[in-house]
Design an enzyme around this catalytic site. Structure first.
Site, short mmCIF file in Angstrom:
data_model
loop_
_atom_site.label_atom_id
_atom_site.label_comp_id
_atom_site.label_asym_id
_atom_site.label_seq_id
_atom_site.Cartn_x
_atom_site.Cartn_y
_atom_site.Cartn_z
N GLU A 80 33.08 -10.87 96.07
CA GLU A 80 33.13 -12.33 95.96
C GLU A 80 34.00 -12.96 97.04
O GLU A 80 33.84 -14.15 97.36
CB GLU A 80 33.69 -12.73 94.58
CG GLU A 80 32.84 -12.32 93.40
CD GLU A 80 31.70 -13.29 93.15
OE1 GLU A 80 31.63 -14.33 93.84
OE2 GLU A 80 30.86 -13.00 92.28
N GLU A 111 33.70 11.42 89.09
CA GLU A 111 35.14 11.13 88.95
C GLU A 111 35.97 12.41 89.03
O GLU A 111 37.19 12.34 89.18
CB GLU A 111 35.43 10.38 87.66
CG GLU A 111 35.29 11.16 86.39
CD GLU A 111 35.67 10.35 85.16
OE1 GLU A 111 36.37 10.90 84.31
OE2 GLU A 111 35.28 9.18 85.06
#
Length: 271
Positions: A80, A111
């Protein structure tokens, strides 16, 4: 670390027997506790933000390193910033387990990879002028922990956002943030309260950093990118309010000529 509060059993039982209204009421009660826990961590959050502002002000970059929900939330925050605040791409970055191009895939097995994150940081030419912030609800995610340990060995400033106390990831961080949100509504579902806390902290980090870097004036996004009709219209009205230009079309012409509210304001004030 033996204390894994994020994996503790939910305080609620037999959820399948509860009505929709009961379920959403209980979840709302749990969500209200998140802001209280963040409030207790504000000193830690403040120290981390000051470190980020210092690095970026000096020409450095921020790298979030994460996996799962927390990593994906950091991506949503970072993407953003170029539009909202006109900041250059590449100043705020995310190293996501499995890659940002696989954002929509739940690659939870990645992960456990202890090499990928540091390798990607090296490809990005990470230096001691940057800051690397690990995201991990448990505070133990191998993908994140290995990256921060490597950074520490190479003299790179680190931070983290975790939801368990006294975690290995916090120990590997120069500026740890520990927000202990407690057992989840669904046992171990850390996309819930932990994810809510992470989102709120990302908002604090990015917004405060942008304000400190001069990307906001008064309470306005004066560097917003003019990417569509709605945002351009908002920017025109912002320019009119801040400069006293009464004619919409005149303000729009000036705005489009200069590319941002900030630059258009400076032009108007000079002339």
């Amino acid at each position: 670390m033996d204390l894994r509060i994020t994996e503790s059993p939910s305080v609620y039982r037999h959820l399948e027997k509860k009505s929709v209204d009961e379920l959403i009421d209980l979840m709302n009660r749990e969500d209200q506790s998140v802001a209280v826990q963040i409030q207790q961590a504000l000193p830690q959050i403040g120290q981390l933000i000051k470190a980020i502002v210092g690095k970026v002000s000096a020409g450095g970059r921020l790298f979030y390193v994460g996996a799962g929900s927390g990593g994906r939330l950091s991506v949503l925050d970072v993407i953003e910033l170029p539009t909202t605040y006109g900041v250059a791409k590449g100043v705020f970055n995310v190293i996501l387990a499995g890659g940002i191009d696989r954002l929509a895939d739940a690659l939870e097995e990645r992960e456990d990879d202890t090499k990928e994150a540091w390798e990607k940081l090296q490809v990005a030419d990470v230096t001691s002028g940057d800051i690397v912030v690990g995201i991990s609800a448990s505070g133990t995610t191998p993908f994140v922990l290995a990256a921060l340990q490597q950074c520490k060995e190479h003299g790179i400033t680190t931070g983290c956002i975790v939801s368990n106390p006294d975690s290995p990831i916090a120990a590997a961080s120069t500026f740890p943030v520990e927000v202990v949100t407690g057992p989840e509504f669904i046992t171990g579902s850390t996309r819930m309260k932990c994810g809510t806390a992470q989102k709120m902290i990302f908002d604090m980090i990015s917004t405060t950093t942008m304000i400190q870097l001069g990307r906001v004036e008064d309470n306005s996004m004066v560097n917003v990118a003019l990417i569509n009709v709605k945002i351009t219209d908002r920017a025109v009205r912002m320019l009119m309010e801040k400069t006293g230009i009464a004619d919409y079309n005149e303000a729009k012409l000036i705005l489009l000529e200069h590319g941002s509210v900030k630059q258009a304001m400076e032009h108007v004030l000079r002339n």
